[in-house]
Design an enzyme around this catalytic site. Structure first.
Site, PDB file in Angstrom:
ATOM      1  N   HIS A  99      -6.598   8.353   0.050  1.00 44.49           N
ATOM      2  CA  HIS A  99      -5.376   7.556   0.258  1.00 44.49           C
ATOM      3  C   HIS A  99      -5.624   6.622   1.429  1.00 44.49           C
ATOM      4  O   HIS A  99      -5.106   6.827   2.537  1.00 44.49           O
ATOM      5  CB  HIS A  99      -4.204   8.503   0.526  1.00 44.49           C
ATOM      6  CG  HIS A  99      -2.862   7.871   0.284  1.00 44.49           C
ATOM      7  ND1 HIS A  99      -2.404   7.561  -0.969  1.00 44.49           N
ATOM      8  CD2 HIS A  99      -1.889   7.485   1.139  1.00 44.49           C
ATOM      9  CE1 HIS A  99      -1.208   7.025  -0.881  1.00 44.49           C
ATOM     10  NE2 HIS A  99      -0.876   6.956   0.395  1.00 44.49           N
ATOM     11  N   SER A 118       0.826  -1.193   0.000  1.00 42.89           N
ATOM     12  CA  SER A 118       0.000   0.000   0.000  1.00 42.89           C
ATOM     13  C   SER A 118       0.867   1.251   0.000  1.00 42.89           C
ATOM     14  O   SER A 118       1.805   1.364   0.794  1.00 42.89           O
ATOM     15  CB  SER A 118      -0.889  -0.009   1.249  1.00 42.89           C
ATOM     16  OG  SER A 118      -1.740   1.103   1.281  1.00 42.89           O
ATOM     17  N   SER A 119       0.589   2.192  -0.905  1.00 40.28           N
ATOM     18  CA  SER A 119       1.321   3.452  -1.007  1.00 40.28           C
ATOM     19  C   SER A 119       2.799   3.174  -1.273  1.00 40.28           C
ATOM     20  O   SER A 119       3.140   2.654  -2.333  1.00 40.28           O
ATOM     21  CB  SER A 119       1.106   4.296   0.245  1.00 40.28           C
ATOM     22  OG  SER A 119       1.547   5.621   0.035  1.00 40.28           O
ATOM     23  N   SER A 120       3.688   3.471  -0.339  1.00 41.05           N
ATOM     24  CA  SER A 120       5.100   3.148  -0.550  1.00 41.05           C
ATOM     25  C   SER A 120       5.268   1.660  -0.846  1.00 41.05           C
ATOM     26  O   SER A 120       6.085   1.266  -1.694  1.00 41.05           O
ATOM     27  CB  SER A 120       5.912   3.537   0.683  1.00 41.05           C
ATOM     28  OG  SER A 120       7.268   3.162   0.554  1.00 41.05           O
TER      29      SER A 120
END
Length: 441
Positions: A292, A150-152
């Site tokens: 996000h 997730s994300s990074s």
């Protein structure tokens, strides 16, 4: 600028829990998360936690599940549903913890020259070492290795699929960016990044060439790719979903026009890109109205289904019948001054994350611990990792979990939590460990 940076940092750090659902409750006898202290070559100086279900086939699959900036492996374990899926289908989950900073803290390195070279070093090599460890220690199947994050962690998912197409069979990236989107470390923070600034636009050929150059000369099968993004994501702009679709469809030699579209669930709009044999090589989910905050409920199950891991294990591992996991009874209180606590707080407009390191400065080992502290007024714990927390406000007690009950002399454990606040972002003024006051570093 500083206020905006603090806000963005908080949003990234909150990925550990904000918008994530609590995993489906597992039976008390389920396996627990365990840390592996030494797993091989580790140029990224990462930590490794692994979840090995009690019932699994002789050659289980491996899923590498990666957190967002400001998070941790144990945090992603607690805040996502992959471990519950592992219990159901018998695969192993590796939860890496990144330690790279890049202005945020605990972000996976997808920007450095070393990380962009196959075998070049940094986090990708550390992750490959974790996979090799699981294969050697647990007999994991080298032909069934998958990446998600997730994300990074979503960014690193695309990164690993590009660098090591011969290692991974498929990947599911939540809120990621295309491989080689970041020019360098200076380009990583969202406040100054060309990649996540909202204006990134390359041709499918350019994106595809970046992947092909990651492993020059490779002509074998490529891992299938699943992509997820919220339409209201402003931290990692939603427009980057299209750029990532263009990258992977070009790599597979597919049309930019999906072969099918549907809505498998309310607000989940899916585009699928299949090859001439009908195999879906790329699929992309646009989550209407989501920011996000992915993955949310049911998304881990969809990723596992895409991986093809939804056959329950039929052959239990040759172990004794699982018994309920119990929390060790706390030892007698250490003498005054025999513990030290340090805290690190990242705050934004309405929330904060607080990382707490507990050090045993006494001469005897601690087996089972309770850390008591008082939250400032207006703060409420919303989630935590590496400990259980109760109650959620006022005087809070953090108790060890099964895998970190022991603290040897001069040893430390790290725990943390996310909290909402009404303006006061200070840390607790005092801590007691098993009833004895600790010094604050």
């Amino acid at each position: 600028m500083r206020i905006r940076r603090t806000l963005l940092l908080g949003l990234a750090a909150s990925l550990v829990a904000a918008g994530l659902v609590v995993p489906t409750l597992r039976p008390a006898y389920a396996a627990s998360l365990a840390e592996v202290a030494s797993f091989g070559d580790n140029p990224g100086r990462m930590r490794m936690h692994v979840y090995v279900p009690d019932v699994r086939p002789a050659r289980p699959a491996v899923v590498v599940a990666m957190h967002g900036c400001g998070g941790s492996g144990p945090g992603f374990y607690s805040g996502s549903e992959f471990a519950a899926q592992a219990d159901r289908y018998g695969f192993i989950v590796i939860y890496p913890t990144a330690t790279q900073q890049a202005g945020f803290g605990n972000c996976f390195d997808v920007w450095s020259d070393a990380a962009k070279r196959r075998g070049g070093g940094s986090d990708p090599v550390s992750i490959i070492s974790m996979i090799r460890y699981a294969q050697q220690q647990y007999g994991a199947d080298p032909g069934r290795v998958y990446a998600t994050g997730s994300s990074s962690g979503g960014m690193m998912t695309n990164h690993m699929l590009a660098l090591y197409p011969d290692v991974f069979k498929a990947g599911a990236a939540f809120m990621g960016v295309p491989y080689n989107c970041f020019a360098n470390a200076a380009d990583f923070p969202p406040t100054s990044s060309q990649c996540t600034g909202g204006n990134m636009n390359r041709t499918p050929q350019q994106w595809g060439d970046a992947v092909r150059q990651a492993h020059p000369g490779y002509s074998g099968p490529r891992p299938r790719v699943q992509l997820w993004h919220g339409t209201n994501d402003t931290l990692v702009p939603y427009s980057l979903l299209q750029e990532t679709i263009e990258q992977w469809t070009n790599v597979f030699g597919l049309s930019q026009t999906p072969t099918s579209t549907d809505t498998p669930q309310a607000n989940w709009n899916r585009r699928r890109y299949a090859d001439t044999s009908g195999t879906v090589q790329v699929e992309a989910y646009s989550i209407q109205g989501a920011g996000h905050s992915l993955p949310s409920g049911g998304m881990a199950a969809s990723a596992v289904q895409f991986f093809g891991l939804t056959t329950p294990p039929t052959t239990p591992t040759p172990t004794a019948t699982p018994t309920p996991t119990t929390t060790p009874t706390p030892t007698t209180p250490p003498v005054a001054g025999a513990c030290r606590v340090s805290i690190a707080i990242n705050a934004w407009s309405s929330g904060l994350t607080e990382n707490v390191t507990i050090t045993n400065t006494g001469a005897s080992a601690i087996n089972g611990w309770s850390l008591v502290f008082t939250l400032p007024g207006g703060q409420t714990v919303t989630s935590g990792w590496n400990a259980t927390y109760s109650p959620t406000s006022g005087q809070v007690t953090a108790r060890n979990v099964a895998y970190n009950a022991g603290i040897p002399p001069n040893g430390s454990v790290s725990i943390g939590f996310q909290a909402a606040h009404t303006g006061n972002t200070a840390g607790p003024g005092s801590f007691t460990l098993n009833g004895a006051a600790c010094t604050i570093a």
